[in-house]
Design an enzyme around this catalytic site. Structure first.
Site, mmCIF file in Angstrom:
data_model
loop_
_atom_site.group_PDB
_atom_site.id
_atom_site.type_symbol
_atom_site.label_atom_id
_atom_site.label_comp_id
_atom_site.label_asym_id
_atom_site.label_seq_id
_atom_site.Cartn_x
_atom_site.Cartn_y
_atom_site.Cartn_z
ATOM 1 N N LYS A 1 10.068 1.566 -5.395
ATOM 2 C CA LYS A 1 9.423 2.042 -4.967
ATOM 3 C C LYS A 1 10.699 2.722 -3.802
ATOM 4 O O LYS A 1 12.126 2.449 -3.967
ATOM 5 C CB LYS A 1 8.762 2.367 -3.302
ATOM 6 C CG LYS A 1 7.129 1.174 -3.758
ATOM 7 C CD LYS A 1 6.752 1.238 -2.703
ATOM 8 C CE LYS A 1 5.000 0.175 -3.020
ATOM 9 N NZ LYS A 1 4.163 2.264 -2.957
ATOM 10 N N ARG B 1 -5.112 -1.818 -8.558
ATOM 11 C CA ARG B 1 -5.911 -1.809 -8.739
ATOM 12 C C ARG B 1 -6.206 -2.067 -9.749
ATOM 13 O O ARG B 1 -7.649 -2.655 -10.595
ATOM 14 C CB ARG B 1 -6.094 0.489 -9.341
ATOM 15 C CG ARG B 1 -5.516 0.530 -10.503
ATOM 16 C CD ARG B 1 -5.225 2.414 -10.387
ATOM 17 N NE ARG B 1 -4.096 2.108 -8.890
ATOM 18 C CZ ARG B 1 -4.100 3.894 -9.274
ATOM 19 N NH1 ARG B 1 -4.385 4.577 -9.843
ATOM 20 N NH2 ARG B 1 -3.480 4.300 -7.681
#
Ligand code: BES
Ligand code: MN
Ligand code: ZN
Length: 499
Positions: free
Chosen positions: A276, A350
């Protein structure tokens, strides 16, 4: 905080602070507080006519100069009668608590607000939530001594004997839900170097031991045997070992299935190899807010002794880049055997949820609810005022939405049509872990839906609601930082599960 509920006339209460709710644009309201207005020589009437409008969370403080038993009276705005909901109750009681705190008072009295058809049970519950959550602050890492005087006692006063029992019950539920929310806030606010997967599992276990919940902490070796390839892949770049936390509460019949609550707990999300940007990366300590909410909710379920079976699943790991980290292009195998091609290592939530959902699915659940700070796209879609919901079951969705309203934690549904699954088709595996920029919240949920199969399931994307961001609404009872979102919604959902 100690909470009392009693029937008495407000003007006769000996208290350092009496908080009274006032609706907006109701200058004649002093009739409702006849005893107070009389005792103050019609002063209340004048204030309501000229000085105080009653906007939500606005206040007006006056001293009584021995004309009445309370030392101070705090008028606290409830907004308009038509818009009066449990949210305004929490906002007003939270504001009263903050003023008591600023005045350095140890106790306060508060009127059981009434109006717009709200029932005393819910008002009492919401008053207590407002009071306790407003006084919350996370100052564990501040070395200066905290203030000496804290608000320790609150008395809710009402006028009708008939309402006493329900108001007491409501206040008790409010106290349980506020403390559960505070547990979740404390965990989520805790920095990544303190709140590691190991620490999170230890806190969950301590909570479970105090509340006769069975806790099993699955370690890396056992995950390997079980084939939990999602959490293993995400954790493999980290020096901190992953933990898969299972909390089992059995309050229902042994022949009925359990409800599964699943919470994402990435204790710090750097993005991994798909790292990120550094701007606001520190906020990714909150990436375990879903897991924190499940731990908080489990505590409340046990304290409320709900007559149902509930299992909490919290996959906990860091997501780090390193020589051993998982990589784009890798193919991993989730619990139960389905394969996922990794496109972006930052779509890690996920993967760990997939293991947990597939595990829940294998236990023949009555329903599965998962909570996760899953996608930045959810913040783009709904902003910070609603949690995203995706579900494969209409009735469950309706229940979740209603619980959210009652808890003051609104959810808004996004569609889960088959078309979205086409975006996550993979050339080399059963699916890939990202589906491009379009509909990012939905394609994430589409991946998850493969692992719950036909179990009734609702997914809550709390990326916009788990902590306060620049666009978050200011609320007395929601302090800066972690909000504990989901805890109160889950409590409402489970309390009403069989009704
Ligand atoms: N934890 C983040 C989601 C997130 C980001 C929540 C910002 C709140 C604020 C999640 O693991 C993530 O990184 N998601 C990616 C998915 C993408 C790579 C498909 C995202 O949203 O950018
Ligand atoms: Mn991520
Ligand atoms: Zn994440």
């Amino acid at each position: 905080m100690r909470i009392n509920v009693e029937v008495s006339r407000p003007e006769t209460k000996v208290t350092p602070l009496l908080a009274i709710g006032i609706f907006e644009n109701q200058a004649d309201e002093s009739h409702n507080q006849y005893g107070l207005n009389e005792g103050l020589g019609d002063l209340l009437n004048e204030i309501l006519k000229e000085d105080f409008q009653g906007k939500v969370e606005n206040t007006y403080l006056l001293r009584t100069k021995n004309s009445l038993s309370p030392t101070r009276i705090l008028l606290v705005g409830l907004g308009t009668l038509d818009d009066f909901t449990l949210l305004e109750v929490r906002r007003a009681s939270g504001r009263a608590a903050l003023i008591a705190k600023d005045l350095g008072l140890k106790s306060l009295c508060i009127d059981l607000f009434a109006g717009n058809g709200l029932i005393p049970f819910d008002v009492a519950r919401s008053i207590v939530e407002g009071l306790e959550l407003a006084l919350y602050s996370y100052d564990r890492h501040k070395t200066e001594a905290p203030p000496q005087v804290v608000v320790e006692d609150a008395t809710i006063i009402l006028q009708l004997d008939n309402d006493l029992k329900v108001a007491e019950d409501g206040a008790r539920v409010g106290d349980i839900s506020a403390r559960a929310t505070i547990l979740a806030r404390d965990l989520a606010n805790s920095p990544g170097n303190y709140c590691t997967p190991t620490k999170l599992s230890a806190v969950a276990k301590e909570m479970a031991d105090r509340h006769s919940i069975r806790a099993s902490i699955i370690d890396k070796e056992e995950m390997t045997q079980m084939g939990m390839g999602g959490i293993l892949a995400v954790s493999q770049g980290s020096a901190e070992p992953p933990k898969f936390i299972i909390l089992e509460y059995t309050g229902g019949a042994s022949n009925t299935g359990a409800l599964f609550l699943v919470g994402k707990a990435v204790t710090f999300d750097t993005g991994g190899i798909s790292i990120k940007p550094s701007d606001r990366m520190e906020e990714m300590k909150y990436d375990m807010s879903g897991g924190a909410a499940v731990i908080g909710a489990m505590q409340a379920v046990a304290e409320l002794r709900l007559p149902i079976n509930v299992t909490g699943l919290i996959p906990a790991t860091e997501n780090m880049p390193s020589a051993s980290a998982y990589k784009p292009g890798d193919v991993i195998t989730i619990f139960g055997g389905k394969t996922v091609e990794i496109i972006n290592t930052d779509a890690e939530g996920r993967l760990i949820l997939a293991d947990a959902l597939a595990y829940a699915r294998s236990k023949k659940p009555e329903a599965i609810i998962d909570l996760a700070t899953l996608t930045g796209a959810c913040v783009i879609a709904l902003g910070t005022h609603a949690t995203g919901m995706l579900t494969n079951n209409f009735e469950l969705g309706a229940k979740v939405r209603e619980a959210g309203e009652s808890a003051g934690e609104r959810v808004w549904e996004l569609p889960l049509w088959n078309e979205y699954s086409e975006q996550i088709k993979s050339q080399v595996a059963d699916m890939k872990n990202t589906g491009g920029r379009a509909g990012g919240t939905i394609t994430a949920a589409a991946l998850l839906s493969n692992f719950v199969e036909d179990s009734h399931w609702a997914h809550l994307d709390i990326a916009g609601t788990a902590w306060t961001q620049e666009s978050s609404a200011e609320r007395s009872f929601i302090r800066k930082g972690a909000t504990g979102v989901g805890v109160r919604l889950l409590i409402e959902l489970l309390r009403k599960w069989n009704s």
